[in-house]
Write an enzyme that holds these catalytic residues in place. Structure first.
Site, PDB file in Angstrom:
ATOM      1  N   SER A   1     -28.107 -30.693 -34.659  1.00  0.00           N
ATOM      2  CA  SER A   1     -27.349 -31.931 -34.412  1.00  0.00           C
ATOM      3  C   SER A   1     -27.421 -32.875 -35.604  1.00  0.00           C
ATOM      4  CB  SER A   1     -27.929 -32.685 -33.207  1.00  0.00           C
ATOM      5  OG  SER A   1     -27.728 -31.985 -32.008  1.00  0.00           O
ATOM      6  N   ILE A   2     -26.329 -33.587 -35.851  1.00  0.00           N
ATOM      7  CA  ILE A   2     -26.348 -34.634 -36.878  1.00  0.00           C
ATOM      8  C   ILE A   2     -27.433 -35.652 -36.522  1.00  0.00           C
ATOM      9  CG2 ILE A   2     -25.027 -36.539 -37.865  1.00  0.00           C
ATOM     10  CD1 ILE A   2     -22.519 -34.774 -37.651  1.00  0.00           C
TER      11      ILE A   2
ATOM     12  N   LYS B   1     -11.150 -40.558 -32.782  1.00  0.00           N
ATOM     13  CA  LYS B   1     -11.881 -41.019 -33.973  1.00  0.00           C
ATOM     14  C   LYS B   1     -11.150 -42.178 -34.652  1.00  0.00           C
ATOM     15  CE  LYS B   1     -15.494 -38.213 -33.943  1.00  0.00           C
ATOM     16  NZ  LYS B   1     -16.783 -38.725 -33.403  1.00  0.00           N
TER      17      LYS B   1
ATOM     18  N   TYR C   1      -7.838 -30.264 -34.040  1.00  0.00           N
ATOM     19  CA  TYR C   1      -8.715 -31.412 -33.756  1.00  0.00           C
ATOM     20  C   TYR C   1      -8.024 -32.347 -32.739  1.00  0.00           C
ATOM     21  CZ  TYR C   1     -12.578 -34.626 -34.670  1.00  0.00           C
ATOM     22  OH  TYR C   1     -13.693 -35.424 -34.542  1.00  0.00           O
TER      23      TYR C   1
ATOM     24  N   LYS D   1     -21.793 -26.935 -38.807  1.00  0.00           N
ATOM     25  CA  LYS D   1     -21.854 -25.984 -37.697  1.00  0.00           C
ATOM     26  C   LYS D   1     -22.881 -26.425 -36.645  1.00  0.00           C
ATOM     27  CE  LYS D   1     -20.879 -21.071 -37.379  1.00  0.00           C
ATOM     28  NZ  LYS D   1     -19.444 -21.110 -37.229  1.00  0.00           N
TER      29      LYS D   1
ATOM     30  N   LEU E   1     -23.564 -27.747 -32.377  1.00  0.00           N
ATOM     31  CA  LEU E   1     -23.112 -27.364 -31.037  1.00  0.00           C
ATOM     32  C   LEU E   1     -21.669 -27.816 -30.799  1.00  0.00           C
ATOM     33  CD1 LEU E   1     -24.220 -26.106 -28.383  1.00  0.00           C
ATOM     34  CD2 LEU E   1     -24.831 -28.426 -27.661  1.00  0.00           C
ATOM     35  N   ALA E   2     -21.355 -29.030 -31.280  1.00  0.00           N
ATOM     36  CA  ALA E   2     -20.019 -29.588 -31.088  1.00  0.00           C
ATOM     37  C   ALA E   2     -18.949 -28.828 -31.870  1.00  0.00           C
ATOM     38  CB  ALA E   2     -19.990 -31.069 -31.471  1.00  0.00           C
TER      39      ALA E   2
ATOM     40  N   GLY F   1     -27.181 -38.856 -28.866  1.00  0.00           N
ATOM     41  CA  GLY F   1     -26.426 -37.686 -29.340  1.00  0.00           C
ATOM     42  C   GLY F   1     -27.248 -36.556 -29.909  1.00  0.00           C
TER      43      GLY F   1
ATOM     44  N   ASP G   1     -25.664 -40.947 -19.804  1.00  0.00           N
ATOM     45  CA  ASP G   1     -24.311 -40.417 -19.941  1.00  0.00           C
ATOM     46  C   ASP G   1     -23.451 -41.630 -20.266  1.00  0.00           C
ATOM     47  OD1 ASP G   1     -21.630 -39.762 -19.471  1.00  0.00           O
ATOM     48  OD2 ASP G   1     -22.163 -38.225 -18.011  1.00  0.00           O
TER      49      ASP G   1
HETATM   50  P1  NAD Z   1     -23.845 -32.182 -31.200  1.00  0.00           P
HETATM   51  O1  NAD Z   1     -23.228 -31.318 -30.167  1.00  0.00           O
HETATM   52  O2  NAD Z   1     -25.181 -31.805 -31.698  1.00  0.00           O
HETATM   53  O3  NAD Z   1     -23.872 -33.694 -30.703  1.00  0.00           O
HETATM   54  C1  NAD Z   1     -22.921 -34.233 -29.804  1.00  0.00           C
HETATM   55  C2  NAD Z   1     -23.713 -35.003 -28.769  1.00  0.00           C
HETATM   56  O4  NAD Z   1     -22.842 -35.704 -27.872  1.00  0.00           O
HETATM   57  C3  NAD Z   1     -24.587 -34.079 -27.897  1.00  0.00           C
HETATM   58  O5  NAD Z   1     -25.936 -34.464 -28.004  1.00  0.00           O
HETATM   59  C4  NAD Z   1     -24.084 -34.342 -26.498  1.00  0.00           C
HETATM   60  O6  NAD Z   1     -25.119 -34.311 -25.525  1.00  0.00           O
HETATM   61  C5  NAD Z   1     -23.518 -35.740 -26.647  1.00  0.00           C
HETATM   62  N1  NAD Z   1     -22.624 -36.116 -25.557  1.00  0.00           N
HETATM   63  C6  NAD Z   1     -21.469 -35.515 -25.159  1.00  0.00           C
HETATM   64  N2  NAD Z   1     -20.960 -36.125 -24.088  1.00  0.00           N
HETATM   65  C7  NAD Z   1     -21.802 -37.158 -23.793  1.00  0.00           C
HETATM   66  C8  NAD Z   1     -21.821 -38.180 -22.801  1.00  0.00           C
HETATM   67  N3  NAD Z   1     -20.865 -38.259 -21.857  1.00  0.00           N
HETATM   68  N4  NAD Z   1     -22.846 -39.078 -22.807  1.00  0.00           N
HETATM   69  C9  NAD Z   1     -23.810 -39.005 -23.750  1.00  0.00           C
HETATM   70  N5  NAD Z   1     -23.849 -38.067 -24.715  1.00  0.00           N
HETATM   71  C10 NAD Z   1     -22.858 -37.162 -24.728  1.00  0.00           C
HETATM   72  O7  NAD Z   1     -22.794 -32.221 -32.409  1.00  0.00           O
HETATM   73  P2  NAD Z   1     -22.705 -33.125 -33.734  1.00  0.00           P
HETATM   74  O8  NAD Z   1     -21.792 -32.396 -34.616  1.00  0.00           O
HETATM   75  O9  NAD Z   1     -24.052 -33.478 -34.193  1.00  0.00           O
HETATM   76  O10 NAD Z   1     -21.939 -34.432 -33.211  1.00  0.00           O
HETATM   77  C11 NAD Z   1     -22.421 -35.744 -33.373  1.00  0.00           C
HETATM   78  C12 NAD Z   1     -21.292 -36.669 -33.820  1.00  0.00           C
HETATM   79  O11 NAD Z   1     -20.882 -36.301 -35.119  1.00  0.00           O
HETATM   80  C13 NAD Z   1     -20.036 -36.619 -32.949  1.00  0.00           C
HETATM   81  O12 NAD Z   1     -19.516 -37.933 -32.834  1.00  0.00           O
HETATM   82  C14 NAD Z   1     -19.104 -35.780 -33.772  1.00  0.00           C
HETATM   83  O13 NAD Z   1     -17.752 -36.088 -33.493  1.00  0.00           O
HETATM   84  C15 NAD Z   1     -19.476 -36.238 -35.157  1.00  0.00           C
HETATM   85  N6  NAD Z   1     -19.062 -35.367 -36.263  1.00  0.00           N
HETATM   86  C16 NAD Z   1     -19.317 -34.028 -36.235  1.00  0.00           C
HETATM   87  C17 NAD Z   1     -18.927 -33.231 -37.305  1.00  0.00           C
HETATM   88  C18 NAD Z   1     -19.144 -31.742 -37.290  1.00  0.00           C
HETATM   89  O14 NAD Z   1     -18.448 -31.022 -38.000  1.00  0.00           O
HETATM   90  N7  NAD Z   1     -20.078 -31.225 -36.528  1.00  0.00           N
HETATM   91  C19 NAD Z   1     -18.272 -33.817 -38.405  1.00  0.00           C
HETATM   92  C20 NAD Z   1     -18.039 -35.191 -38.422  1.00  0.00           C
HETATM   93  C21 NAD Z   1     -18.439 -35.964 -37.338  1.00  0.00           C
HETATM   94  O1  0WE Z   2     -15.987 -34.184 -33.698  1.00  0.00           O
HETATM   95  C1  0WE Z   2     -16.106 -32.979 -33.779  1.00  0.00           C
HETATM   96  C2  0WE Z   2     -16.215 -32.126 -32.528  1.00  0.00           C
HETATM   97  C3  0WE Z   2     -16.337 -32.921 -31.282  1.00  0.00           C
HETATM   98  C4  0WE Z   2     -16.234 -32.121 -30.010  1.00  0.00           C
HETATM   99  C5  0WE Z   2     -16.568 -30.776 -29.903  1.00  0.00           C
HETATM  100  C6  0WE Z   2     -16.461 -30.125 -28.689  1.00  0.00           C
HETATM  101  C7  0WE Z   2     -16.744 -28.647 -28.517  1.00  0.00           C
HETATM  102  C8  0WE Z   2     -17.132 -28.305 -27.111  1.00  0.00           C
HETATM  103  C9  0WE Z   2     -15.780 -32.773 -28.897  1.00  0.00           C
HETATM  104  N1  0WE Z   2     -15.666 -32.159 -27.696  1.00  0.00           N
HETATM  105  C10 0WE Z   2     -16.007 -30.858 -27.583  1.00  0.00           C
HETATM  106  N2  0WE Z   2     -15.865 -30.269 -26.354  1.00  0.00           N
HETATM  107  C11 0WE Z   2     -16.338 -29.041 -26.079  1.00  0.00           C
HETATM  108  O2  0WE Z   2     -16.154 -28.527 -24.956  1.00  0.00           O
HETATM  109  N3  0WE Z   2     -16.111 -32.388 -35.027  1.00  0.00           N
HETATM  110  C12 0WE Z   2     -15.828 -33.221 -36.178  1.00  0.00           C
HETATM  111  C13 0WE Z   2     -16.315 -30.943 -35.262  1.00  0.00           C
HETATM  112  C14 0WE Z   2     -14.983 -30.297 -35.300  1.00  0.00           C
HETATM  113  O3  0WE Z   2     -14.339 -29.978 -34.160  1.00  0.00           O
HETATM  114  C15 0WE Z   2     -13.125 -29.445 -34.526  1.00  0.00           C
HETATM  115  C16 0WE Z   2     -13.001 -29.451 -35.918  1.00  0.00           C
HETATM  116  C17 0WE Z   2     -14.196 -30.003 -36.425  1.00  0.00           C
HETATM  117  C18 0WE Z   2     -14.528 -30.234 -37.846  1.00  0.00           C
HETATM  118  C19 0WE Z   2     -12.098 -28.988 -33.722  1.00  0.00           C
HETATM  119  C20 0WE Z   2     -10.952 -28.484 -34.323  1.00  0.00           C
HETATM  120  C21 0WE Z   2     -10.822 -28.479 -35.696  1.00  0.00           C
HETATM  121  C22 0WE Z   2     -11.847 -28.956 -36.527  1.00  0.00           C
END
Ligand code: NAD
Ligand code: 0WE
Length: 262
Positions: free
Chosen positions: A18-19, A161, A154, A191, A193-194, A12, A63
């Site tokens: 990224s986290i 989740k 969400y 903040k 990419l996700a 990830g 993947d």
């Molecule tokens: P990120 O975009 O940096 O990481 C998401 C990762 O998922 C990316 O590296 C992407 O390549 C990978 N991914 C997506 N589809 C995939 C697939 N089919 N196979 C393998 N990898 C795949 O964003 P992030 O915020 O660091 O997200 C990491 C985790 O943290 C996620 O599970 C997300 O739900 C969770 N999370 C995010 C937040 C937030 O606010 N950003 C809060 C709580 C939890």
């Molecule tokens: O888990 C997440 C986001 C996960 C995610 C993000 C994307 C953006 C791009 C999964 N799929 C996609 N697909 C894409 O095409 N978070 C915890 C971050 C997040 O996402 C939200 C949030 C928060 C917080 C969406 C709506 C409301 C709050």
């Protein structure tokens, strides 16, 4: 040095926000060896220099929606390392159109994709890597409060989740025999990419700053430190748990704008 010479597989990593980056940096600081997956060519180009920077041993394609790629990843990891001590699952995906509007409009295909990549994949990785996991290994995944309460937009990710968190408990039971632990970290909004292009995300961040006990948003360094605790023997008594790193937000009931400041 909490993870001296421990081998940590990280799924990830996408960029330095990224986290997974915050977690990898904390692990490296504590002496761990690292390896990173990438799901396709576009992300591979970003992961290679980051792996270099973090002193990763190798990177590999995976993947998580492909059984073949997961199987190939196991082969690659076996070849490089033999055994694994820590597996970090920081992967989630839902189609963009399913992260807005009404949850009720989620299609069967969209629902299946979100649950496959974001929830099923944790168990798939645990099963595939079970033979490589050392006794007392630690598996860590990332979740969000939208599993527990509805959060506007969400939508299907909240359902994914919730499934992920329930999966953590069943996997903890399945793997507990060898002392392997499975836990989730529920992070506050970051903040990454996700989070890019999510409508209302800046509003969410402002809301958190105003209403959390700590009056701030969290950082990937703070998630990294909590993930370090979960990977290390300091957490040897914990499994099946969902731990919050959210500045206390989840502990709140109703929020009142002009209440006395804390
Ligand atoms: P990120 O975009 O940096 O990481 C998401 C990762 O998922 C990316 O590296 C992407 O390549 C990978 N991914 C997506 N589809 C995939 C697939 N089919 N196979 C393998 N990898 C795949 O964003 P992030 O915020 O660091 O997200 C990491 C985790 O943290 C996620 O599970 C997300 O739900 C969770 N999370 C995010 C937040 C937030 O606010 N950003 C809060 C709580 C939890
Ligand atoms: O888990 C997440 C986001 C996960 C995610 C993000 C994307 C953006 C791009 C999964 N799929 C996609 N697909 C894409 O095409 N978070 C915890 C971050 C997040 O996402 C939200 C949030 C928060 C917080 C969406 C709506 C409301 C709050």
């Amino acid at each position: 040095m909490l993870l001296k010479d421990k081998k940590a597989l990280i799924f990830g990593l996408a960029n330095n926000r990224s986290i997974a980056y915050g977690i990898a940096a904390a692990y490296k600081e504590h002496g761990a060896r690292l390896a990173f997956s990438w799901p396709g060519e576009a992300i591979r180009k970003r992961v290679l220099p980051l792996s270099e920077e973090l002193g990763g041993d190798f990177t590999f394609p995976c993947d998580v929606s492909s059984d073949e790629q997961i199987a190939a990843a196991v082969e690659t990891v076996q070849k490089h390392w033999g055994k694994v001590d820590v597996l970090v699952h920081a992967v989630a995906f839902a189609d963009k159109e399913d992260l807005g509007g009404r949850f009720i409009d989620t299609t069967r295909a969209g629902y299946a994709k979100a649950l496959d990549i974001s929830a099923f994949s944790l168990g798939a990785l645990c099963k595939a890597f079970e033979g490589l996991l050392n006794d007392h290994a630690s598996v860590i995944t990332l979740t969000y409060y939208g599993a527990d309460k509805w959060i506007a937009n969400y939508n299907v990710m909240g359902v994914a989740k919730a499934a992920l968190q329930a999966g953590v408990r069943y996997l903890a039971y399945d793997l507990g025999g060898r002392g392997i632990r499975v836990n989730a970290l529920s992070a506050g909004p970051l903040k990454t990419l996700a989070a890019s292009g999510i409508s209302g995300f800046s509003h969410l961040l402002k809301h958190i700053e105003r209403y959390t006990p700590l009056n701030k948003n969290i950082t990937i360094e703070e998630v990294g430190n909590a993930a370090l605790f979960l990977a290390s023997d300091l957490s040897s008594g914990m499994t099946g748990e969902v731990m919050f790193v959210d500045a206390g937000y989840n502990t709140s009931g109703i929020q009142i704008p002009d209440a006395a400041p804390n």
